[in-house]
Write an enzyme that holds these catalytic residues in place. Structure first.
Site, PDB file in Angstrom:
ATOM      1  N   SER A  35     -25.544  51.872  74.603  1.00 26.12           N
ATOM      2  CA  SER A  35     -26.783  51.371  74.010  1.00 26.12           C
ATOM      3  C   SER A  35     -27.838  51.059  75.071  1.00 26.12           C
ATOM      4  CB  SER A  35     -26.487  50.124  73.176  1.00 26.12           C
ATOM      5  OG  SER A  35     -27.680  49.554  72.675  1.00 26.12           O
ATOM      6  N   GLU A  91     -16.000  43.356  79.894  1.00 26.57           N
ATOM      7  CA  GLU A  91     -14.561  43.368  80.159  1.00 26.57           C
ATOM      8  C   GLU A  91     -14.118  44.575  80.998  1.00 26.57           C
ATOM      9  OE1 GLU A  91     -15.185  45.218  76.040  1.00 26.57           O
ATOM     10  OE2 GLU A  91     -16.003  43.548  77.224  1.00 26.57           O
ATOM     11  N   HIS A 115     -26.623  41.445  82.352  1.00 26.03           N
ATOM     12  CA  HIS A 115     -25.994  40.212  81.861  1.00 26.03           C
ATOM     13  C   HIS A 115     -25.214  39.628  83.027  1.00 26.03           C
ATOM     14  CE1 HIS A 115     -24.060  37.311  79.364  1.00 26.03           C
ATOM     15  NE2 HIS A 115     -22.926  37.955  79.184  1.00 26.03           N
ATOM     16  N   GLU A 202     -24.763  33.277  71.137  1.00 28.28           N
ATOM     17  CA  GLU A 202     -23.946  34.213  70.361  1.00 28.28           C
ATOM     18  C   GLU A 202     -22.880  33.479  69.554  1.00 28.28           C
ATOM     19  OE1 GLU A 202     -24.158  37.933  73.582  1.00 28.28           O
ATOM     20  OE2 GLU A 202     -22.404  36.629  73.486  1.00 28.28           O
TER      21      GLU A 202
END
Length: 350
Positions: A35, A91, A115, A202
């Site tokens: 994305s 991850e 991030h 989140e």
């Protein structure tokens, strides 16, 4: 309420503060082509930058090649690059970095992230002789690309974790300008702050809080005998309209658009559902887990142990009646799966 903690002092940057020439003569390797990866790559290329893609063989490799990019293994792309942007899942990032990126970084390179998770929790520890910065669009990749194409941009965060060359901030601002973020605005922060607030938002509101609130409302209506189709429309489908209105003009824009009956219910019933002090206490406990690394530790362990809990929860959610009813309605109704019209939002926010 202590109003001092609400004072605004974040530094903002705009197009006039960014000099994209800091990217001249530099090769940017985008690691990952999902994305965010495809959006960053395409926007940077359209801004005149030299972009290559670093991937493992697979569908993404074929897609990036079809989109006209030179694609290499992650190790090869890192060797060729001056700026390496890590755009793979949290991850997976640490293993990919250790295996393929770290051995091929050179002094003076820049290592970038969208991030801060792996830097904040020291899953990635860069060498001291490279710049480390974060360029974080506050929107999904398709929005980053779509806004760029129409001449606009998605607001971004910038953070400089390590300034080995003395130009890390200038390079970071140039990178964000290249993906279109300077058209909207860039806010300076730190990778620690971005990580902690992003995870908190989140978990407590955007994904955890809202999802559970909708599930509870759906179940209460169905258990009271109302048709699940009605329940879905009232507690789930209309959520997008409400959020779009708030995003456009704040809660006031939402209240302008809804009926006075709904607004009155907001004031009298919202506090009955959300016990303000108890919810804040629960949120503080979540924030504590994020700050002290407990959440990160659990997530890292979950990935190392086969994702048993994660996969079971995902499977259970897919079978929940709110999801199956929603799918049925989306398949059988003729509403357009797009954004609410800007004209409607503009009118509602006035």
């Amino acid at each position: 309420m202590d109003k001092s903690c609400y004072e605004m002092n974040a530094k903002m940057y705009y197009a006039q503060d960014c000099d994209i020439s800091y990217l001249d003569g530099k090769t940017i390797a985008i690691i990952g082509y999902g994305s965010q990866g495809h959006a960053h790559a395409m926007n940077l290329r359209d801004s005149g930058c030299t972009v290559i893609i670093g991937l493992r063989p697979g569908k993404s490799w074929d897609k990036a090649t079809a989109d006209g990019f030179e694609v290499y293994t992650v190790a090869e792309a890192t060797k060729k690059a001056d700026i390496v942007m890590m755009l793979v899942n949290d991850e997976r990032a640490a293993d990919i970095y250790k295996e393929s990126v770290a051995p091929n970084l050179e002094a003076g390179n820049a290592l970038a992230f969208a991030h801060g998770f792996n830097i904040r929790y020291k899953q990635i520890v860069p060498p001291a002789d490279v710049d480390v910065f974060m360029a974080a669009p506050k929107g999904p990749g398709h929005t980053v690309r779509g806004q760029y194409v129409i001449g606009q941009g998605v607001p971004c965060l910038i953070a400089v974790e390590q300034d080995a060359t003395g130009n890390a901030r200038n390079i970071g601002l140039a990178y964000i300008a290249g993906i279109g973020g300077a058209r909207a605005g860039i806010m300076e922060t730190t990778m620690d702050i971005e990580t902690e607030t992003d995870l908190f938002g989140e978990q407590t509101v955007l994904c955890g809080g809202v999802d559970d609130l909708m599930l509870c409302g759906f179940e209460v209506l169905c258990e009271a005998g109302y048709a699940p189709e009605n329940a879905y429309f009232e507690v789930c489908h209309e959520m997008k309209l409400i959020i779009d209105l708030i995003n456009k003009g704040g809660v006031a824009a939402m209240n302008y658009s809804i009926s006075d009956t709904a607004e009155y219910g907001e004031y009298v019933s919202g506090p009955r559902v959300i016990d303000h002090e108890q919810v804040k206490a629960n949120m503080r406990a979540v924030l504590s887990d994020i700050q002290d690394g407990s959440f990160a530790g659990r997530w890292i362990a979950e990935n190392k142990n086969g994702r048993t809990f994660f996969n079971s929860k995902r499977a259970a959610l897919a079978k929940h009646p709110m999801e199956t009813v929603g799918q049925y309605l989306r398949d059988n109704m003729l509403w357009k799966q797009g954004e609410i019209g800007d004209a409607d939002l503009d009118a509602a926010s006035k």
